[in-house]
Design an enzyme around this catalytic site. Structure first.
Site, short mmCIF file in Angstrom:
data_model
loop_
_atom_site.label_atom_id
_atom_site.label_comp_id
_atom_site.label_asym_id
_atom_site.label_seq_id
_atom_site.Cartn_x
_atom_site.Cartn_y
_atom_site.Cartn_z
N GLU A 1 0.86 -1.19 0.00
CA GLU A 1 0.00 0.00 0.00
C GLU A 1 0.89 1.23 0.00
O GLU A 1 1.74 1.39 0.88
CB GLU A 1 -0.93 -0.02 1.22
CG GLU A 1 -1.67 1.26 1.49
CD GLU A 1 -2.52 1.75 0.29
OE1 GLU A 1 -3.22 0.94 -0.34
OE2 GLU A 1 -2.44 2.96 -0.02
N CYS B 1 -13.60 -0.31 -8.72
CA CYS B 1 -15.00 -0.20 -8.28
C CYS B 1 -15.63 0.96 -9.06
O CYS B 1 -16.28 1.82 -8.48
CB CYS B 1 -15.09 -0.04 -6.77
SG CYS B 1 -14.17 1.34 -6.13
#
Ligand code: SAM
Length: 460
Positions: A136, A233
């Site tokens: 990340e 998404c």
């Protein structure tokens, strides 16, 4: 008050899907979200989970459940014990895209990993001998990811925080690379008002350019014959099929089809293809889940690319001292399958099958968590790390167990003082409904609550 759907988004959707279907999608985005969780198979103990009342299974994920209503997860001790992860149903589909991969002992790179929904899913799939490298870029988000990895307790994840380029310098090294790309978030318009407010055409273009760059890196890290999973998404073509089309212009001949993915027409997923890529669109008016796009392809076994590991720049991890192995082994169920190391005074257990890989990662990347943190040794005895309590492979007989009822367990999770009744003098593993939450130390009538401040419940 909910923000209106952006007008140009609405127009585009009506153009792309036709008036009737476009309107149905917009109406669904103004409706209620289903609530779903994914169970932690490593912690399955045959007991019930009264905090999450299941309505039915998520059809594409063996561990997925839709709930009858949204409970207060914060007040459910099983949530804090890592018995399940609250994960939106559509995104649970990515596990299917790995069907047919020899996962036992595999290395998976989850390149955009926080807060860890997909990392924990992959960690459950690769088993005790596999490894998930969860990267990340954002440090604050990476620490949330590390907390979720500790709570999941599989002991087979390394969390790194760096630019994709740095981790992808491990070239042709991963059996699977997953890119859950930062995107314009149109699929989250129902759940997340901020996604509506932040959406703009400019942001879509910026996201698409960033996705192109991330996929280039991801491709370098993938072994010939390996599998690449791409997901977003958003419904936006430029960030979904468009990104894959642009990728094919430079990777073209090396991209080949993945094996067929079994999808039941009744699930409502729209299946398609972009060259060799298999694509899957999730529209909330058709599917019980949020908007999602997923795609899978393989790197040809004949593709160029030799495995390359960057040169180690530091020696931060040392094998644990021989004299401490006995004490460390006492705390885990399968010590013969673990490799014990020490970094900055804390001892860790790694899956022995991945020790070379983990050493190589630690030598050149900022690894902020790996395997399971066991704790610190004082005069030959382990002061356990909170992560050890949450580890599925903890050997329970190593320590006295104190079972707390619901209210006392919540007080413990709030880091409040708890009464000594039921605790053994010295160290105790604190459990609720038999599920481990953390450690405490009783000294006479006093109890030292060892639950970490960063995880403490603040809500009353
Ligand atoms: N996979 C996560 C999960 O299932 O919980 C969600 C990941 S989220 C969609 C995308 C992540 O990409 C964010 O955490 C964001 O910080 C990260 N990100 C942002 N910019 C990035 C970049 N340039 N390269 C890689 N990752 C980036």
């Amino acid at each position: 008050m909910t923000t209106q759907l952006p007008e140009s988004f609405r127009r585009r959707v009506l153009d792309d899907l036709g008036a009737e279907e476009g309107r149905a999608l917009c109406a669904a985005l103004d409706g209620e979200s289903p609530v779903s969780v994914r169970l932690n198979s490593a912690k399955r103990d045959g007991g019930s989970l009264p905090g999450v009342v299941a309505e039915r299974a998520v059809p594409w994920c063996a561990e997925g459940l839709y709930l009858r209503e949204r409970p207060s997860f914060t007040l459910d001790t099983d949530f804090h014990a890592g018995m399940y992860y609250v994960q939106e149903a559509s995104s649970q589909f990515v596990g299917r895209l790995l069907d047919g991969v020899a996962l036992d002992g595999a290395r998976i790179l989850d390149l955009c990993a926080a807060p860890g929904g997909k990392t924990t899913l992959y960690a459950s799939l690769v088993g005790d001998d596999g490894l998930v490298v969860a990267n990340e870029i954002d440090r604050r988000r990476a620490s949330v990811l590390a907390d979720n990895v500790r709570k999941w307790g599989t002991g087979n994840v390394a969390v790194t925080t760096c630019e994709p380029r740095a981790v992808c310098d491990f070239e042709a090294w991963f059996d699977v690379v997953a890119v859950d790309a930062p995107c314009s978030g149109e699929g989250m318009f129902r759940k997340d008002d901020e996604a509506r407010r932040e959406w703009s055409e400019g942001n879509v273009r910026m996201c698409a350019a960033r996705q192109d760059a991330i996929l280039r890196e991801a491709w370098r890290a993938l072994k010939p014959g390996g599998r690449l999973v791409y997901s977003t998404c958003t419904f936006n073509r430029d960030e979904d099929e468009g990104t894959l089309e642009r990728m094919l212009t430079w990777a073209g001949g090396e991209v080949v089809e993945a094996p067929e993915v079994a999808v039941d027409a009744a699930w409502g997923i729209v299946c398609g293809a972009v060259g060799p890529w298999r694509t899957f669109r999730f529209y909330p008016h058709r599917v019980c889940g949020e908007g999602f796009f997923a795609a899978v392809a393989c790197k040809s076994p004949e593709a160029e690319g030799r495995m390359r590991v960057p040169k180690a720049r530091r020696e931060v991890i040392m094998p644990a001292a021989r004299k401490s192995i006995g004490e460390l082994s006492r705390w885990v169920r399968n010590p013969e399958r673990m490799h014990f190391v020490e970094a900055a005074g804390t001892c860790y257990a790694w899956p022995a099958s991945q020790q070379t890989a983990l050493k190589a990662l630690s030598g050149s990347l900022p690894v902020i968590y790996s395997g399971v943190a066991l704790g610190q040794l004082f005069k030959g005895s382990l002061k356990p790390d909170p992560a050890l309590a949450l580890y599925a492979g903890l050997y329970r007989r190593a320590i006295a167990v104190a079972e707390l009822d619901g209210e006392r367990a919540l007080a413990y999770l709030r880091r409040q003082e708890i009464a000594p009744e039921g605790l053994t003098e010295g160290l105790d593993l604190i459990c609720a409904r038999g599920r481990a939450l953390g450690f405490a130390k009783r000294i006479g009538r006093r109890v030292n609550n060892m639950y970490p401040n960063s995880l403490r419940i603040i809500k009353q």
